[in-house]
Design an enzyme around this catalytic site. Sequence first.
Site, PDB file in Angstrom:
ATOM      1  N   LEU A 222      32.832  47.810  53.927  1.00 35.44           N
ATOM      2  CA  LEU A 222      32.832  48.567  55.190  1.00 35.44           C
ATOM      3  C   LEU A 222      32.926  50.071  54.932  1.00 35.44           C
ATOM      4  O   LEU A 222      32.790  50.866  55.847  1.00 35.44           O
ATOM      5  CB  LEU A 222      34.035  48.163  56.043  1.00 35.44           C
ATOM      6  CG  LEU A 222      33.978  46.854  56.796  1.00 35.44           C
ATOM      7  CD1 LEU A 222      35.294  46.641  57.540  1.00 35.44           C
ATOM      8  CD2 LEU A 222      32.829  46.857  57.793  1.00 35.44           C
ATOM      9  N   THR A 273      37.153  49.597  44.039  1.00 32.51           N
ATOM     10  CA  THR A 273      37.618  48.290  44.457  1.00 32.51           C
ATOM     11  C   THR A 273      37.376  47.270  43.347  1.00 32.51           C
ATOM     12  O   THR A 273      36.989  47.624  42.231  1.00 32.51           O
ATOM     13  CB  THR A 273      36.958  47.919  45.818  1.00 32.51           C
ATOM     14  OG1 THR A 273      37.523  46.720  46.283  1.00 32.51           O
ATOM     15  CG2 THR A 273      35.451  47.752  45.712  1.00 32.51           C
ATOM     16  N   LYS A 277      39.855  48.444  39.768  1.00 34.35           N
ATOM     17  CA  LYS A 277      41.013  49.276  40.098  1.00 34.35           C
ATOM     18  C   LYS A 277      41.856  49.592  38.857  1.00 34.35           C
ATOM     19  O   LYS A 277      42.363  50.699  38.699  1.00 34.35           O
ATOM     20  CB  LYS A 277      41.878  48.597  41.155  1.00 34.35           C
ATOM     21  CG  LYS A 277      41.224  48.580  42.540  1.00 34.35           C
ATOM     22  CD  LYS A 277      42.149  47.976  43.573  1.00 34.35           C
ATOM     23  CE  LYS A 277      41.467  47.892  44.920  1.00 34.35           C
ATOM     24  NZ  LYS A 277      42.277  47.275  45.955  1.00 34.35           N
ATOM     25  N   ASN A 302      42.935  53.081  43.467  1.00 33.38           N
ATOM     26  CA  ASN A 302      41.751  52.795  44.293  1.00 33.38           C
ATOM     27  C   ASN A 302      41.051  54.062  44.766  1.00 33.38           C
ATOM     28  O   ASN A 302      40.087  53.981  45.516  1.00 33.38           O
ATOM     29  CB  ASN A 302      42.126  51.916  45.509  1.00 33.38           C
ATOM     30  CG  ASN A 302      42.879  52.698  46.573  1.00 33.38           C
ATOM     31  OD1 ASN A 302      43.471  53.733  46.277  1.00 33.38           O
ATOM     32  ND2 ASN A 302      42.848  52.214  47.793  1.00 33.38           N
ATOM     33  N   GLY A 343      49.997  35.866  46.861  1.00 32.80           N
ATOM     34  CA  GLY A 343      48.859  36.400  46.107  1.00 32.80           C
ATOM     35  C   GLY A 343      49.338  37.504  45.188  1.00 32.80           C
ATOM     36  O   GLY A 343      50.106  38.386  45.607  1.00 32.80           O
ATOM     37  N   ASN A 366      52.336  32.921  43.884  1.00 34.04           N
ATOM     38  CA  ASN A 366      50.924  32.891  43.477  1.00 34.04           C
ATOM     39  C   ASN A 366      50.551  31.527  42.935  1.00 34.04           C
ATOM     40  O   ASN A 366      51.380  30.812  42.365  1.00 34.04           O
ATOM     41  CB  ASN A 366      50.652  33.960  42.414  1.00 34.04           C
ATOM     42  CG  ASN A 366      49.177  34.297  42.312  1.00 34.04           C
ATOM     43  OD1 ASN A 366      48.492  34.389  43.337  1.00 34.04           O
ATOM     44  ND2 ASN A 366      48.672  34.449  41.105  1.00 34.04           N
ATOM     45  N   ARG A 367      49.261  31.178  43.169  1.00 33.40           N
ATOM     46  CA  ARG A 367      48.735  29.907  42.648  1.00 33.40           C
ATOM     47  C   ARG A 367      48.948  29.869  41.134  1.00 33.40           C
ATOM     48  O   ARG A 367      49.456  28.899  40.600  1.00 33.40           O
ATOM     49  CB  ARG A 367      47.245  29.835  43.019  1.00 33.40           C
ATOM     50  CG  ARG A 367      46.549  28.604  42.580  1.00 33.40           C
ATOM     51  CD  ARG A 367      45.128  28.624  43.068  1.00 33.40           C
ATOM     52  NE  ARG A 367      44.376  29.783  42.549  1.00 33.40           N
ATOM     53  CZ  ARG A 367      43.093  30.002  42.814  1.00 33.40           C
ATOM     54  NH1 ARG A 367      42.417  29.157  43.597  1.00 33.40           N
ATOM     55  NH2 ARG A 367      42.474  31.044  42.311  1.00 33.40           N
ATOM     56  N   GLY A 458      44.174  42.783  58.887  1.00 30.40           N
ATOM     57  CA  GLY A 458      43.758  43.430  57.638  1.00 30.40           C
ATOM     58  C   GLY A 458      42.998  44.719  57.875  1.00 30.40           C
ATOM     59  O   GLY A 458      43.000  45.612  57.029  1.00 30.40           O
TER      60      GLY A 458
HETATM   61  P1  NAP Z   1      42.141  39.480  43.438  1.00 29.68           P
HETATM   62  O1  NAP Z   1      42.729  40.519  42.570  1.00 29.68           O
HETATM   63  O2  NAP Z   1      40.947  38.733  42.995  1.00 29.68           O
HETATM   64  O3  NAP Z   1      43.273  38.402  43.784  1.00 29.68           O
HETATM   65  C1  NAP Z   1      42.985  37.265  44.525  1.00 29.68           C
HETATM   66  C2  NAP Z   1      44.269  36.542  44.842  1.00 29.68           C
HETATM   67  O4  NAP Z   1      43.961  35.429  45.687  1.00 29.68           O
HETATM   68  C3  NAP Z   1      44.970  35.961  43.608  1.00 29.68           C
HETATM   69  O5  NAP Z   1      46.349  36.001  43.809  1.00 29.68           O
HETATM   70  C4  NAP Z   1      44.454  34.515  43.602  1.00 29.68           C
HETATM   71  O6  NAP Z   1      45.308  33.622  42.940  1.00 29.68           O
HETATM   72  C5  NAP Z   1      44.467  34.226  45.076  1.00 29.68           C
HETATM   73  N1  NAP Z   1      43.604  33.118  45.459  1.00 29.68           N
HETATM   74  C6  NAP Z   1      42.245  33.088  45.429  1.00 29.68           C
HETATM   75  N2  NAP Z   1      41.815  31.897  45.885  1.00 29.68           N
HETATM   76  C7  NAP Z   1      42.908  31.168  46.200  1.00 29.68           C
HETATM   77  C8  NAP Z   1      43.109  29.875  46.715  1.00 29.68           C
HETATM   78  N3  NAP Z   1      42.064  29.083  46.998  1.00 29.68           N
HETATM   79  N4  NAP Z   1      44.379  29.456  46.928  1.00 29.68           N
HETATM   80  C9  NAP Z   1      45.421  30.258  46.666  1.00 29.68           C
HETATM   81  N5  NAP Z   1      45.299  31.497  46.159  1.00 29.68           N
HETATM   82  C10 NAP Z   1      44.049  31.953  45.935  1.00 29.68           C
HETATM   83  O7  NAP Z   1      41.753  40.097  44.875  1.00 29.68           O
HETATM   84  P2  NAP Z   1      42.462  41.300  45.662  1.00 29.68           P
HETATM   85  O8  NAP Z   1      41.757  42.570  45.383  1.00 29.68           O
HETATM   86  O9  NAP Z   1      43.923  41.228  45.450  1.00 29.68           O
HETATM   87  O10 NAP Z   1      42.100  40.897  47.162  1.00 29.68           O
HETATM   88  C11 NAP Z   1      42.725  39.801  47.807  1.00 29.68           C
HETATM   89  C12 NAP Z   1      42.298  39.769  49.263  1.00 29.68           C
HETATM   90  O11 NAP Z   1      42.759  40.944  49.924  1.00 29.68           O
HETATM   91  C13 NAP Z   1      40.781  39.822  49.434  1.00 29.68           C
HETATM   92  O12 NAP Z   1      40.299  38.517  49.584  1.00 29.68           O
HETATM   93  C14 NAP Z   1      40.545  40.642  50.689  1.00 29.68           C
HETATM   94  O13 NAP Z   1      40.258  39.795  51.788  1.00 29.68           O
HETATM   95  C15 NAP Z   1      41.846  41.344  50.909  1.00 29.68           C
HETATM   96  N6  NAP Z   1      41.692  42.808  50.790  1.00 29.68           N
HETATM   97  C16 NAP Z   1      42.105  43.552  51.848  1.00 29.68           C
HETATM   98  C17 NAP Z   1      42.034  44.913  51.784  1.00 29.68           C
HETATM   99  C18 NAP Z   1      42.476  45.707  52.958  1.00 29.68           C
HETATM  100  O14 NAP Z   1      42.465  46.949  52.878  1.00 29.68           O
HETATM  101  N7  NAP Z   1      42.861  45.084  54.046  1.00 29.68           N
HETATM  102  C19 NAP Z   1      41.565  45.556  50.634  1.00 29.68           C
HETATM  103  C20 NAP Z   1      41.160  44.766  49.566  1.00 29.68           C
HETATM  104  C21 NAP Z   1      41.242  43.395  49.666  1.00 29.68           C
HETATM  105  P3  NAP Z   1      45.168  33.360  41.343  1.00 29.68           P
HETATM  106  O15 NAP Z   1      45.855  34.511  40.679  1.00 29.68           O
HETATM  107  O16 NAP Z   1      45.839  32.060  41.148  1.00 29.68           O
HETATM  108  O17 NAP Z   1      43.683  33.317  41.065  1.00 29.68           O
END
Ligand code: NAP
Length: 493
Positions: A222, A273, A277, A302, A343, A366-367, A458
């Site tokens: 976005l 992103t 990061k 970021n 997470g 966390n998973r 979010g």
């Molecule tokens: P990331 O570093 O890839 O981390 C993903 C997290 O989600 C990890 O803790 C992972 O667990 C967990 N996960 C993924 N699939 C899962 C499942 N099926 N069941 C349980 N846990 C699961 O990603 P990130 O950058 O932290 O982003 C996470 C989320 O934040 C994104 O999906 C996005 O929607 C949101 N986000 C929001 C903003 C905002 O400004 N609002 C900005 C960026 C991202 P494992 O460690 O076990 O793999």
Amino acid sequence: MIELRVDAVADDPDLVVSLVARTTLPCILTCRHASEGGGFAGPEATRIELLRRACAAAVPPTYVDVEWRRFEADAELQRAVRELTTPSGSHGPGLILSFHDFESRPAGLLRTVAAMAQEDACQVIKLAHRARSLRDCVDLFDLLDSRGKPMIALGMGEFGVATRVLAGKFGGLLTFAGLEAASVTAPGQLPLDELLHTYRFRDIGRETATFGVVGYPVGHSLGPVIHNAGFGEIGFDGVYLPLPVAPGFEPFKATVLSLLAYEPLRLEGLSVTLPHKEDLLRLAREEAWEVDESAALVGAANTLLCAGDRRCVCNTDVTALQDCLQEARQRERFAGVNAAVVGAGGVGRAAAAALARLDADVTLYNRTVSRAEEVAAALRASAGSVRAAGLEALRDAVPDLIINATSVGMRGGSKPDASPVPSRLLTEGVLVLDTVYNPLDTPLLRQAREAGCATIDGLAMFLRQAAEQFEAWTGVPAPIDVMRRRALERLGD
Ligand code: NAP
């Protein structure tokens, strides 16, 4: 200007002549040969007859486009095209000599461009090849900047979008856009509305500062929608682009340093992103750039700010989360608040750091429990009270505040219809923040609202972290209402 692609009707010169006559803007007539990605596979004699009729018509096209490779290889085509087109400066159809490579950056590119430039009949050189990385874009900008004749130089595919948006900045004669998303004619080409209204193409000039989001993938970010809308609103001469960089520190480092080194780009800031990061913080340390406390705390950044010689990285996810939470609790203290962060990826880490800084008791679920343990240990050393646990332990928790920082509930993710939080935890008075913003209303937020919890979506967090970047780059408070409106329009697509 309108390009008429007549590949499929090359054998109907009457139709083509009438199309050109009815085109109210200057037009380019293109009958693209199949060997160059077009739909015309007939004999050259058919194409020559078409060009003859079109150029002799009462209303001829402004330009005809003929592929360099076909032109070079066919003496008859060469003769006809030289005869039918007029050299620069005179009245009548001009020749665009074009060169396409849908696979890669062609070998001997500079030699080819020089040969095209030497052809007297050639008014405009058009070059379009698949960009393999953003560094190919920089080479194309450089080529445009040093052109001897009017030129179009575009990178195709996801890595080439910057060349389409910044064509005017580097003196390109034109860029191409599809009338709508379904009618784009090359990979990476943008629809007209996006080029004109999201990217404000007509406002981009040589002095325009460049910003963008570096990540992979970034096509659905976005960022371009909201930052460009913000720049437009405050009259700031900047453009914000999607800047895809393949995973890995080396591609990240090489790309960011080459973008910074290319002065005509005037790169003044980046959002960074997934998956880069941590790479940004590592690069900042290698290059001895300033590292803000928020980035050092989380071990990831970021935002990059480039102002003159100053380079500074920070993590606006942390401060944005802090602001959202403090506002929701009306500045009440967080000491003694039992917070569950679900997470332990980049966002989970930022959330845990934000809460620890606010003095909450944080448990990171966390998973993959080892990942939570690593993050908690790192944060304990610098930020405060953070424990780690597996996702299953969440069943027995009694938190006052819950943050979902997993991708569970995200559109396009592996579990779009699920919530990572057992419904038992959702009781009146609990504050729930879902960092997922696409969709805006996630299964977790719906359940939380139904249970009487206070909720934060979010998008609120996303807009805050973007607003902080915006302010750091422009020195002006972000027009957040305009940015939110544009984000909602896009999410509603
Ligand atoms: P990331 O570093 O890839 O981390 C993903 C997290 O989600 C990890 O803790 C992972 O667990 C967990 N996960 C993924 N699939 C899962 C499942 N099926 N069941 C349980 N846990 C699961 O990603 P990130 O950058 O932290 O982003 C996470 C989320 O934040 C994104 O999906 C996005 O929607 C949101 N986000 C929001 C903003 C905002 O400004 N609002 C900005 C960026 C991202 P494992 O460690 O076990 O793999």
